[in-house]
Scaffold this active site. Structure first.
Site, PDB file in Angstrom:
ATOM      1  N   LYS A  38       0.845  -1.201   0.000  1.00 54.44           N
ATOM      2  CA  LYS A  38       0.000   0.000   0.000  1.00 54.44           C
ATOM      3  C   LYS A  38       0.881   1.251   0.000  1.00 54.44           C
ATOM      4  O   LYS A  38       2.065   1.189   0.338  1.00 54.44           O
ATOM      5  CB  LYS A  38      -0.903  -0.019   1.239  1.00 54.44           C
ATOM      6  CG  LYS A  38      -0.158   0.000   2.569  1.00 54.44           C
ATOM      7  CD  LYS A  38      -1.087  -0.328   3.736  1.00 54.44           C
ATOM      8  CE  LYS A  38      -0.318  -0.349   5.049  1.00 54.44           C
ATOM      9  NZ  LYS A  38      -1.095  -0.932   6.139  1.00 54.44           N
ATOM     10  N   TYR A 264      13.278  31.279   6.085  1.00 55.55           N
ATOM     11  CA  TYR A 264      12.030  31.977   6.406  1.00 55.55           C
ATOM     12  C   TYR A 264      11.892  32.259   7.896  1.00 55.55           C
ATOM     13  O   TYR A 264      12.283  31.432   8.724  1.00 55.55           O
ATOM     14  CB  TYR A 264      10.832  31.126   5.969  1.00 55.55           C
ATOM     15  CG  TYR A 264      10.607  31.111   4.465  1.00 55.55           C
ATOM     16  CD1 TYR A 264      10.558  32.284   3.722  1.00 55.55           C
ATOM     17  CD2 TYR A 264      10.415  29.896   3.801  1.00 55.55           C
ATOM     18  CE1 TYR A 264      10.333  32.253   2.357  1.00 55.55           C
ATOM     19  CE2 TYR A 264      10.187  29.849   2.443  1.00 55.55           C
ATOM     20  CZ  TYR A 264      10.141  31.039   1.716  1.00 55.55           C
ATOM     21  OH  TYR A 264       9.919  31.005   0.374  1.00 55.55           O
TER      22      TYR A 264
HETATM   23  C1  LIG Z   1      -0.241  -1.883   6.892  1.00 55.82           C
HETATM   24  C2  LIG Z   1      -0.760  -3.186   7.393  1.00 55.82           C
HETATM   25  C3  LIG Z   1       0.100  -4.303   7.548  1.00 55.82           C
HETATM   26  C4  LIG Z   1       1.602  -4.222   7.419  1.00 55.82           C
HETATM   27  O1  LIG Z   1       2.200  -3.864   8.669  1.00 55.82           O
HETATM   28  P1  LIG Z   1       3.774  -3.773   8.837  1.00 55.82           P
HETATM   29  O2  LIG Z   1       3.957  -3.377  10.268  1.00 55.82           O
HETATM   30  O3  LIG Z   1       4.242  -2.724   7.899  1.00 55.82           O
HETATM   31  O4  LIG Z   1       4.349  -5.109   8.505  1.00 55.82           O
HETATM   32  C5  LIG Z   1      -0.474  -5.523   7.860  1.00 55.82           C
HETATM   33  N1  LIG Z   1      -1.816  -5.642   8.043  1.00 55.82           N
HETATM   34  C6  LIG Z   1      -2.654  -4.582   7.940  1.00 55.82           C
HETATM   35  C7  LIG Z   1      -4.119  -4.782   8.181  1.00 55.82           C
HETATM   36  C8  LIG Z   1      -2.162  -3.321   7.626  1.00 55.82           C
HETATM   37  O5  LIG Z   1      -2.994  -2.269   7.551  1.00 55.82           O
END
Ligand SMILES: *Cc1c(COP(=O)(O)O)cnc(C)c1O
Length: 369
Positions: A38, A264
């Site tokens: 993702k 800034y």
């Molecule tokens: C993002 C996510 C993961 C991955 O978690 P990590 O700590 O990056 O391994 C796994 N399961 C769900 C439901 C998530 O939203």
């Protein structure tokens, strides 16, 4: 590695392979591996990474939203793609691209069955998400009977897995809480299997769950951050390699007199003669304002140069008073030695936020050897 001549995020597929193999080595042979890609594979580059992992035989992929799943399908991914948080208005498109929804409430379950019926699907794979303590998304154990009767009203959908998500798998001070989540999920799965009369796949562990709770690996694990090289602890970080190197260059060097200000709002004021370098990377690239005012730093010729003053949209200024360097020289923002996690901690945040925040303006460069 190529010398940078602009801001670039290099992505090392060899490191990715190392991390994948390391995480896989923690699993039993029959435990499936879902790669979480993702948010552009945590700010890296999702399609190249997913295609590489598909070749390495990852079993499953997950994204948060439907658009991310479409991008993966368009880049040629053929393995199943779980959409963790699809919105109801995207269900028709989700089906069109053969993506698999996580359904976490009666609102989403009923809407999905309606969409699936309209599309005349048969046994379309769905995943039922349970809340075992994170209190973010998910059904509760008491919902099971109604879930099953809702699903049994049609044969358009089929429950492919039951899953839940751990709230504190990286925090060993919360071990009792996590063990309780594991037990709650196992009990949910038992009840579901008994009432439904079949056994869907079960999955619960994220990266830190994989590393800290082998008893909870179940049928599949879901790893994101570990693939990208972070294990959420010093001990686990040693076995993983950060895949991303964020580089930039020195645009201009300034000689600052005592009493001069930099940037800034005159947030930095010099109390001696100093040398500063201006770099072409700013908050619009993902180096947020919290890294300014000497919280964050970059590496120039193996030395730390603090970010001084306020972070600008397109630039930062760093202190190079004691560093031998010239305009055009390469600058490391983070790499596998001075990691994104180190930099994130310096500004009071976590690796996840820094790496996912590297904006799409920054050029990505995939390194294969
Ligand atoms: C993002 C996510 C993961 C991955 O978690 P990590 O700590 O990056 O391994 C796994 N399961 C769900 C439901 C998530 O939203």
């Amino acid at each position: 590695m190529p010398q940078a001549n602009e801001t670039v995020l290099e992505i090392d597929l060899k490191a990715l392979k190392h991390n994948f193999n390391h995480l896989k080595s923690k699993l039993k042979n029959n435990t499936k591996f879902l790669a979480v890609v993702k948010a552009f594979a945590y700010g890296n580059e999702a399609s190249e990474i997913a295609n590489y992992l598909e070749k390495l035989d990852a079993d499953y992929f997950a994204v948060a939203y439907v658009n991310e799943g479409i991008a993966l399908r368009q880049s040629g991914i053929t393995k199943p793609i779980l959409v963790l948080h699809p919105q109801v208005n995207g269900f028709k498109t989700l089906i069109e691209y053969n993506l698999e929804p996580s359904l976490y409430s009666f609102r989403t379950l009923e809407a999905f069955i309606n969409s699936a019926s309209a599309e005349k699907t048969n046994n379309y794979p769905i995943h039922i998400k349970f809340n075992s303590g994170l209190n973010r998304l998910g059904f509760l154990e008491k919902d099971i009977e109604t879930i099953i009767s809702t699903i049994n009203t049609s044969d358009t959908v089929e429950v492919k897995s039951l899953f839940s998500h751990l709230a504190a798998s990286e925090d060993l001070d919360e071990k009792t809480f996590t063990l309780n989540q594991i037990n709650t999920f196992k009990s949910i799965a038992d009840t579901f299997e008994k009432q439904a009369g079949f056994k869907p796949m079960l999955h619960l562990c994220n990266t830190s769950g994989i590393l800290n709770y082998p008893e909870a690996h179940l049928d599949m694990v879901r790893s994101g951050i570990g693939l990208y090289g972070f294990g959420n602890s010093e001990k686990e970080n040693k076995n993983l390699i950060p895949i991303g190197t964020l580089k930039t260059i020195i645009s201009q060097i300034h000689h600052i007199e005592k009493g001069d200000s930099v940037g800034y709002n005159r947030a930095f004021k010099s109390n001696s003669v100093q040398k500063t370098a201006t770099l072409p990377i700013g908050h619009a690239d993902g180096i947020r304002r919290q890294y300014g005012n000497e919280k964050g730093y970059v590496i120039i010729n193996n030395m730390k140069a603090a970010i001084i003053g306020n972070v600008c949209m397109d630039m930062i200024m760093v202190d190079i008073t004691n560093i031998d360097c010239t305009e055009g020289d390469e600058v490391i923002v983070f790499d596998s030695h001075t990691t994104a996690e180190d930099l994130a901690i310096a500004a009071n945040t976590i690796s996840y936020e820094l790496i996912t925040g590297i904006s799409q303006r920054v050029k990505r460069c995939i390194l294969t050897s």
